[in-house]
Design a protein around this motif. Structure first.
Motif, PDB file in Angstrom:
ATOM      1  N   PRO A 331      -0.948 -11.503 -55.427  1.00 37.48           N
ATOM      2  CA  PRO A 331      -2.145 -10.747 -55.020  1.00 37.48           C
ATOM      3  C   PRO A 331      -2.015 -10.088 -53.649  1.00 37.48           C
ATOM      4  CG  PRO A 331      -2.764 -12.889 -55.918  1.00 37.48           C
ATOM      5  CD  PRO A 331      -1.264 -12.889 -55.830  1.00 37.48           C
ATOM      6  N   ASP A 332      -1.261 -10.669 -52.728  1.00 38.23           N
ATOM      7  CA  ASP A 332      -1.137 -10.051 -51.396  1.00 38.23           C
ATOM      8  C   ASP A 332       0.197  -9.328 -51.212  1.00 38.23           C
ATOM      9  OD1 ASP A 332       0.659 -12.139 -51.136  1.00 38.23           O
ATOM     10  OD2 ASP A 332      -0.396 -13.141 -49.487  1.00 38.23           O
ATOM     11  N   GLY A 333       0.969  -9.198 -52.285  1.00 39.51           N
ATOM     12  CA  GLY A 333       2.246  -8.489 -52.193  1.00 39.51           C
ATOM     13  C   GLY A 333       3.310  -9.280 -51.443  1.00 39.51           C
ATOM     14  N   GLY A 334       3.051 -10.556 -51.183  1.00 37.33           N
ATOM     15  CA  GLY A 334       4.022 -11.370 -50.434  1.00 37.33           C
ATOM     16  C   GLY A 334       4.835 -12.264 -51.353  1.00 37.33           C
ATOM     17  N   PHE A 335       5.806 -12.934 -50.772  1.00 34.24           N
ATOM     18  CA  PHE A 335       6.683 -13.821 -51.549  1.00 34.24           C
ATOM     19  C   PHE A 335       6.015 -15.178 -51.766  1.00 34.24           C
ATOM     20  CE2 PHE A 335      10.708 -11.826 -49.426  1.00 34.24           C
ATOM     21  CZ  PHE A 335      10.420 -10.620 -50.031  1.00 34.24           C
ATOM     22  N   ILE A 336       6.567 -15.924 -52.721  1.00 38.68           N
ATOM     23  CA  ILE A 336       6.224 -17.340 -52.852  1.00 38.68           C
ATOM     24  C   ILE A 336       7.520 -18.135 -52.715  1.00 38.68           C
ATOM     25  CG2 ILE A 336       5.428 -19.160 -54.410  1.00 38.68           C
ATOM     26  CD1 ILE A 336       3.554 -17.052 -55.669  1.00 38.68           C
ATOM     27  N   VAL A 337       7.552 -19.005 -51.722  1.00 41.07           N
ATOM     28  CA  VAL A 337       8.679 -19.934 -51.549  1.00 41.07           C
ATOM     29  C   VAL A 337       8.049 -21.265 -51.171  1.00 41.07           C
ATOM     30  CG1 VAL A 337      10.821 -20.450 -50.328  1.00 41.07           C
ATOM     31  CG2 VAL A 337      10.146 -18.062 -50.670  1.00 41.07           C
ATOM     32  N   ASP A 338       8.139 -22.256 -52.068  1.00 42.75           N
ATOM     33  CA  ASP A 338       7.411 -23.504 -51.797  1.00 42.75           C
ATOM     34  C   ASP A 338       7.945 -24.616 -52.700  1.00 42.75           C
ATOM     35  OD1 ASP A 338       5.548 -25.199 -50.662  1.00 42.75           O
ATOM     36  OD2 ASP A 338       3.842 -23.889 -51.082  1.00 42.75           O
ATOM     37  N   ASP A 339       7.510 -25.846 -52.394  1.00 45.54           N
ATOM     38  CA  ASP A 339       7.802 -26.960 -53.288  1.00 45.54           C
ATOM     39  C   ASP A 339       7.027 -26.748 -54.594  1.00 45.54           C
ATOM     40  OD1 ASP A 339       9.338 -28.156 -51.312  1.00 45.54           O
ATOM     41  OD2 ASP A 339       7.588 -29.153 -50.445  1.00 45.54           O
ATOM     42  N   VAL A 340       7.594 -27.215 -55.694  1.00 43.28           N
ATOM     43  CA  VAL A 340       6.903 -27.070 -56.981  1.00 43.28           C
ATOM     44  C   VAL A 340       5.877 -28.203 -57.107  1.00 43.28           C
ATOM     45  CG1 VAL A 340       7.191 -27.117 -59.493  1.00 43.28           C
ATOM     46  CG2 VAL A 340       8.911 -26.000 -58.056  1.00 43.28           C
ATOM     47  N   PRO A 341       4.599 -27.856 -57.288  1.00 42.18           N
ATOM     48  CA  PRO A 341       3.585 -28.904 -57.399  1.00 42.18           C
ATOM     49  C   PRO A 341       3.910 -29.882 -58.530  1.00 42.18           C
ATOM     50  CG  PRO A 341       2.558 -26.730 -57.231  1.00 42.18           C
ATOM     51  CD  PRO A 341       4.031 -26.509 -57.389  1.00 42.18           C
ATOM     52  N   GLY A 342       3.881 -31.166 -58.227  1.00 40.37           N
ATOM     53  CA  GLY A 342       4.086 -32.187 -59.255  1.00 40.37           C
ATOM     54  C   GLY A 342       5.538 -32.486 -59.581  1.00 40.37           C
ATOM     55  N   VAL A 343       6.474 -31.745 -58.993  1.00 37.24           N
ATOM     56  CA  VAL A 343       7.898 -32.021 -59.256  1.00 37.24           C
ATOM     57  C   VAL A 343       8.625 -32.149 -57.906  1.00 37.24           C
ATOM     58  CG1 VAL A 343       9.970 -31.387 -60.560  1.00 37.24           C
ATOM     59  CG2 VAL A 343       7.733 -30.576 -61.344  1.00 37.24           C
ATOM     60  N   PRO A 344       8.540 -33.335 -57.286  1.00 40.12           N
ATOM     61  CA  PRO A 344       9.219 -33.489 -56.005  1.00 40.12           C
ATOM     62  C   PRO A 344      10.714 -33.211 -56.180  1.00 40.12           C
ATOM     63  CG  PRO A 344       7.946 -35.465 -56.576  1.00 40.12           C
ATOM     64  CD  PRO A 344       7.923 -34.571 -57.764  1.00 40.12           C
ATOM     65  N   GLY A 345      11.306 -32.528 -55.227  1.00 41.21           N
ATOM     66  CA  GLY A 345      12.734 -32.212 -55.356  1.00 41.21           C
ATOM     67  C   GLY A 345      12.974 -30.812 -55.895  1.00 41.21           C
ATOM     68  N   ALA A 346      11.930 -30.157 -56.405  1.00 42.58           N
ATOM     69  CA  ALA A 346      12.108 -28.786 -56.918  1.00 42.58           C
ATOM     70  C   ALA A 346      11.429 -27.792 -55.983  1.00 42.58           C
ATOM     71  CB  ALA A 346      11.536 -28.672 -58.315  1.00 42.58           C
ATOM     72  N   ILE A 347      12.125 -26.703 -55.728  1.00 41.37           N
ATOM     73  CA  ILE A 347      11.590 -25.616 -54.891  1.00 41.37           C
ATOM     74  C   ILE A 347      11.573 -24.356 -55.740  1.00 41.37           C
ATOM     75  CG2 ILE A 347      12.069 -24.126 -52.902  1.00 41.37           C
ATOM     76  CD1 ILE A 347      13.411 -26.365 -51.538  1.00 41.37           C
ATOM     77  N   VAL A 348      10.527 -23.553 -55.578  1.00 44.12           N
ATOM     78  CA  VAL A 348      10.483 -22.272 -56.291  1.00 44.12           C
ATOM     79  C   VAL A 348      10.552 -21.129 -55.275  1.00 44.12           C
ATOM     80  CG1 VAL A 348       7.925 -22.242 -56.351  1.00 44.12           C
ATOM     81  CG2 VAL A 348       9.232 -20.909 -58.014  1.00 44.12           C
ATOM     82  N   ALA A 349      11.306 -20.099 -55.620  1.00 42.00           N
ATOM     83  CA  ALA A 349      11.380 -18.919 -54.752  1.00 42.00           C
ATOM     84  C   ALA A 349      11.181 -17.677 -55.608  1.00 42.00           C
ATOM     85  CB  ALA A 349      12.720 -18.868 -54.031  1.00 42.00           C
ATOM     86  N   SER A 350      10.086 -17.000 -55.381  1.00 44.69           N
ATOM     87  CA  SER A 350       9.789 -15.770 -56.115  1.00 44.69           C
ATOM     88  C   SER A 350       9.599 -14.643 -55.099  1.00 44.69           C
ATOM     89  CB  SER A 350       8.527 -15.966 -56.957  1.00 44.69           C
ATOM     90  OG  SER A 350       8.214 -14.760 -57.635  1.00 44.69           O
ATOM     91  N   PRO A 351      10.718 -14.030 -54.702  1.00 41.08           N
ATOM     92  CA  PRO A 351      10.629 -13.025 -53.653  1.00 41.08           C
ATOM     93  C   PRO A 351      10.644 -11.619 -54.228  1.00 41.08           C
ATOM     94  CG  PRO A 351      12.889 -13.709 -53.928  1.00 41.08           C
ATOM     95  CD  PRO A 351      12.115 -14.298 -55.066  1.00 41.08           C
TER      96      PRO A 351
END
Ligand SMILES: Cc1cc2nc3c(=O)[nH]c(=O)nc-3n(C[C@H](O)[C@H](O)[C@H](O)COP(=O)(O)OP(=O)(O)OC[C@H]3O[C@@H](n4cnc5c(N)ncnc54)[C@H](O)[C@@H]3O)c2cc1C
Length: 388
Positions: A331-351
């Motif tokens: 919605p704000d045209g920015g990236f998402i880089v964060d821990d995956v909710p509910g899955v410790p150890g997983a990171i998501v990067a959607s740039p």
């Protein structure tokens, strides 16, 4: 953790995943990269020969260190591989005085670009229409244009970058499993388990860089990301030398007050007699699997009539070729880089949101550092900013 396939698994080896896998391999981490296709390919967000890069990123100063680092990394990779990856032919971000024009969700994009250039001490010039007309007689101007010209801007070759990164990652010990689709990601003791169409995989940490398919693996992204089909057009030019990189820069041109009064383009590359140009559309949603990958001739002719014919001299209307590509938009045209909710150890990067490639090498390095336990400042890209 017993029975792991690798310490770190990277899911998706496009722009972001290839950069991350290479950075992990450089750190000596046992890493496995997985992709549903055989990257580089033309099914995701990273094809079409060229991507714009600029250090003065009007999208926000938070991005500036990532693209600056990416340029350094690509220059290093060029030295290691002998491939040309980055062409700094200069770049114009242009608008019209008195006409409010936004880009990538940011209003007054030319002014913001100049502001970031000043803030980050990036060499640039502010050019008015008369000077633009003198330097670039190829451009047909209204007379009220102004632009930020950045000599260090230019273009990156996405397929070459991905191929070079994967090749080198392999040489440094990273493994790859291509033609494999990851179906789901779940917590597995103190690690992460992946279900794929070729069986189960386990890892201590997982980095999800699946581009337009990401929300299928991370449901928390579904409400805050959507996929848009975008079209790239190549039109022949009467005099390729006049559009060569020495005489013609990359440009982003906001030419009117209406949504979509905007296009961007590249110089004619070595040995080519056509110019690549495109706009962006935000109205129609699609999906990574359902998108129409064919580009009708009338899409190219409508684009040429609206954007090219009134503004660029000697660019012919009969297209040479065209391609469809995917934006994953927030919605704000920015990236998402964060821990995956509910899955410790997983990171998501959607740039993505249409401006991710230029940052991918630097962001991949930051992600590799983060999964290796380093404190890395990527707070600007947290999922929580959408209230998710
Ligand atoms: C037309 C267009 C123009 C653009 N112009 C610019 C520009 O000028 N400058 C700029 O900086 N950026 C630009 N961008 C944005 C930039 O290209 C993207 O931000 C970047 O390519 C996104 O990379 P990615 O790694 O997220 O996605 P991708 O490169 O698409 O990679 C995702 C990978 O994940 C794999 N995958 C997906 N799901 C699975 C699964 N379940 N299992 C296994 N593998 C999976 C896919 O096969 C793919 O290889 C543009 C994008 C488009 C489409």
């Amino acid at each position: 953790m017993a029975g792991v396939s690798a310490d770190v698994i990277v899911v998706g080896l496009g722009a972001m995943g290839a950069a991350t896998l290479l950075a992990l391999a450089r750190r000596g981490v046992s890493a496995l990269g997985i992709d549903r296709f055989h990257p580089p390919h033309d099914q995701g967000s990273s094809h079409g020969e060229t991507r714009i890069t600029r250090l003065a990123v009007g999208e926000g100063a938070a991005y500036a260190p990532l693209v600056a680092r990416s340029h350094e990394l690509w220059r290093g990779l060029e030295a290691e591989t002998g491939e040309e990856l980055l062409l700094q032919c200069g770049g114009l971000v242009m608008g019209r005085r008195g006409i409010a024009t936004g880009h990538h969700g940011k209003p007054a994009f030319v002014e913001r670009t100049i502001e970031v250039a000043r803030q980050c001490a990036i060499p640039h010039e502010v050019l008015e229409a008369d000077e633009l007309g003198r330097r670039y007689p190829q451009m047909r101007l209204e007379g009220d244009e102004f632009a930020s010209y950045e000599p260090s801007a230019g273009l990156v070759f996405p397929e070459r970058c991905i191929a070079a990164q994967l090749e080198l990652a392999g040489r440094l010990g990273a493994r790859m499993q291509l033609g494999t689709v990851v179906r789901s990601v779940a917590r597995d003791g103190d690690g992460v388990c992946l279900t794929t169409d070729h069986g189960l995989l386990r890892a201590g940490r997982v980095v999800l860089t699946a581009g337009a398919w990401t929300s299928g693996l991370v449901p928390a992204l579904a409400p805050v990301t959507s996929v848009r089909r975008q079209v790239l057009h190549w039109f022949p030019v009467a005099d390729p030398a006049s559009y060569a990189p020495e005489r013609f820069p990359i440009f982003i041109w906001m030419h009117g007050p209406r949504e979509g009064d905007y296009f961007y383009g590249f110089p004619c590359l070595d040995g080519q007699a056509s110019l690549k140009v495109a706009t962006e559309q935000a109205e129609e949603e699609t999906t990574a699997d359902g998108v129409d990958r064919q580009v009708a001739a009338k899409e190219s002719s409508a684009f040429h009539a609206r954007h090219v014919a009134p503004r660029l001299a000697g660019v012919l209307a009969a297209r040479e070729r065209a391609a469809a590509c995917l934006y994953t938009v927030t919605p704000d045209g920015g990236f998402i880089v964060d821990d995956v909710p509910g899955v410790p150890g997983a990171i998501v990067a959607s740039p993505c949101s249409g401006h991710g490639f230029k940052h991918s090498a630097g962001l991949g390095e930051a992600l590799a550092a983060r999964v290796s336990g380093a404190a890395v400042g990527l707070e600007a890209f947290r999922l929580g900013r959408f209230g998710a």
